[in-house]
Design a protein around this motif. Structure first.
Motif, PDB file in Angstrom:
ATOM      1  N   LYS A 140       1.390  13.679 -21.820  1.00 46.70           N
ATOM      2  CA  LYS A 140       0.231  14.482 -22.219  1.00 46.70           C
ATOM      3  C   LYS A 140       0.360  14.971 -23.653  1.00 46.70           C
ATOM      4  O   LYS A 140      -0.614  14.943 -24.416  1.00 46.70           O
ATOM      5  CB  LYS A 140       0.092  15.679 -21.273  1.00 46.70           C
ATOM      6  N   ARG A 141       1.569  15.416 -24.022  1.00 44.63           N
ATOM      7  CA  ARG A 141       1.765  15.887 -25.398  1.00 44.63           C
ATOM      8  C   ARG A 141       1.534  14.772 -26.404  1.00 44.63           C
ATOM      9  O   ARG A 141       0.973  14.982 -27.487  1.00 44.63           O
ATOM     10  CB  ARG A 141       3.167  16.471 -25.550  1.00 44.63           C
ATOM     11  N   GLU A 144      -2.165  14.304 -26.627  1.00 41.67           N
ATOM     12  CA  GLU A 144      -2.797  15.416 -27.347  1.00 41.67           C
ATOM     13  C   GLU A 144      -2.598  15.302 -28.846  1.00 41.67           C
ATOM     14  O   GLU A 144      -3.482  15.669 -29.629  1.00 41.67           O
ATOM     15  CB  GLU A 144      -2.236  16.740 -26.831  1.00 41.67           C
TER      16      GLU A 144
END
Length: 241
Positions: A140-141, A144
């Motif tokens: 997810k990071r 993002e």
């Protein structure tokens, strides 16, 4: 004669309560095969735990993939479970899902959900599912970073009811979580805490239902390096606020 009748009624009540608790525990134990099934079906990164609420000090009676939290059969109830039993938060809920879980000895982030096992309209046990989402968060990071570089960030308000749970290997470990967090925040060891710091810790532990455990005050006294009578005085002060 009246005293004999009173004693007889008390004995019958104690016998009824004991028999009822045994029946509750037997009912909760019937869910053990489901724990192992879910553990196999959901994969090794998901821990499944069965709690019997009749014995908070060692409420875990079955666990699959216990390496996720480091717990095993005989580990204590969580602060969320104690709070539910103490405050009746789950009175009208069959389950709560998707809240954060924390492990004292690990920085891994968990997503947790709890199903309430009821018998005769009473919560007698819980099935807790805790998923280690470290791999998802890493992915997810990365996404993002790409998203922030190329897309605007939406402003989303948080509207849902939130829960939080702290998973402990032992009763002592549950108190240690609170003191370690405060020690890291204040930059001083627990034994150097001011009276205000100690009262803050007692308020936090009291709000989590920690003092429902046998020997809880003695454990906290040892952590703070004070006498048990002093720890009781702090607890009474915290509860009076």
């Amino acid at each position: 004669m009246a005293e004999r009748h009173t004693h007889s009624r008390r004995c019958r009540n104690d016998e009824w309560k004991g028999r009822n608790m045994n029946e509750d525990s037997e009912y909760v134990r019937s869910f053990i095969p489901l724990v192992h099934f879910l553990g196999a079906a959901l994969g090794s990164n998901t821990e499944v735990v069965l709690h019997d609420v009749t014995n908070p000090e060692s409420s875990v009676i079955a666990i699959a993939n216990g390496h996720v939290s480091g717990r095993s059969v005989g580990s204590p109830a969580t602060d969320l479970m104690l709070k539910v039993l103490n405050d009746g938060m789950a009175q009208h809920k069959d389950y709560i899902a998707g809240y954060p879980g924390h492990v004292s000895h690990s920085e891994h982030s968990l997503v947790s959900s709890t199903y309430f096992i009821r018998r005769n309209d009473r919560i007698v046990g819980t099935i807790c599912v805790n998923t280690d989402q470290t791999a998802f968060l890493t992915l997810k990071r990365s996404i993002e970073q790409i998203e922030h570089a190329y897309l605007p960030t939406p402003n989303v308000e948080e509207t849902s009811e939130t829960y939080e749970e702290n998973l402990a290997v032992s009763v002592e470990d549950m108190a240690m979580q609170v003191f370690n967090a405060m020690s890291a925040e204040n930059g001083i060891p627990v034994t150097k805490f001011s009276v205000d710091d100690r009262l803050k810790a007692m308020r936090t532990l009291n709000s989590r239902g920690y003092f429902q455990f046998k020997g809880a005050v003695s454990n906290v006294a040892n952590l703070m390096g004070v006498s048990e009578s002093t720890a009781y005085r702090y607890l009474r002060m915290a509860q009076a606020e």
